[in-house]
Motif scaffolding. Structure first.
Motif, PDB file in Angstrom:
ATOM      1  N   PRO A 206      39.690  38.133 -84.038  1.00 42.67           N
ATOM      2  CA  PRO A 206      38.383  38.473 -83.475  1.00 42.67           C
ATOM      3  C   PRO A 206      38.132  39.980 -83.566  1.00 42.67           C
ATOM      4  O   PRO A 206      39.055  40.782 -83.550  1.00 42.67           O
ATOM      5  CB  PRO A 206      38.481  38.014 -82.017  1.00 42.67           C
ATOM      6  N   ARG A 207      36.868  40.340 -83.651  1.00 44.15           N
ATOM      7  CA  ARG A 207      36.504  41.751 -83.755  1.00 44.15           C
ATOM      8  C   ARG A 207      36.844  42.474 -82.463  1.00 44.15           C
ATOM      9  O   ARG A 207      36.877  41.893 -81.391  1.00 44.15           O
ATOM     10  CB  ARG A 207      35.007  41.880 -84.023  1.00 44.15           C
ATOM     11  N   GLU A 208      37.060  43.768 -82.606  1.00 44.64           N
ATOM     12  CA  GLU A 208      37.380  44.586 -81.437  1.00 44.64           C
ATOM     13  C   GLU A 208      36.144  44.720 -80.555  1.00 44.64           C
ATOM     14  O   GLU A 208      35.019  44.582 -81.007  1.00 44.64           O
ATOM     15  CB  GLU A 208      37.844  45.970 -81.892  1.00 44.64           C
ATOM     16  N   SER A 209      36.372  45.044 -79.292  1.00 40.23           N
ATOM     17  CA  SER A 209      35.257  45.269 -78.393  1.00 40.23           C
ATOM     18  C   SER A 209      34.533  46.544 -78.809  1.00 40.23           C
ATOM     19  O   SER A 209      35.053  47.358 -79.573  1.00 40.23           O
ATOM     20  CB  SER A 209      35.756  45.392 -76.950  1.00 40.23           C
ATOM     21  N   GLY A 210      33.343  46.757 -78.314  1.00 36.43           N
ATOM     22  CA  GLY A 210      32.547  47.909 -78.702  1.00 36.43           C
ATOM     23  C   GLY A 210      33.229  49.236 -78.421  1.00 36.43           C
ATOM     24  O   GLY A 210      33.266  50.122 -79.273  1.00 36.43           O
TER      25      GLY A 210
END
Length: 79
Positions: free
Chosen positions: A38-42
């Motif tokens: 999953p993509r990293e948080s902002g």
């Protein structure tokens, strides 16, 4: 008299059906196992890009995040 028939083996059709079922199961399971992380948080992505900028520039950088959510990376000369 008829000789008794032995059903000890499996037929070719049974083997093909089992192989098809195994293939279908593998086709459904492999994409789930190879899914990208999953993509990293902002914020984590922002800090990561600031770190990369510091490495690229070869200097310390400051990450400024305003109250409205706007951000900027400012360079500082190395001492």
């Amino acid at each position: 008299m008829a000789s008794p028939r032995s059903d000890a083996g499996v037929t070719l059709i049974e083997m093909v059906v089992v192989l098809v079922l195994i293939g279908l199961t593998a086709a459904l399971a492999v994409p789930a196992l190879l899914r990208p992380p999953p993509r990293e948080s902002g914020l984590r992505e922002l800090v990561s890009s600031a770190r990369e900028a510091a490495i690229r520039r070869g200097e310390s950088v400051h990450l400024r995040i305003g109250a409205s959510g706007e951000w900027r990376i400012e360079g500082a000369a190395s001492t």
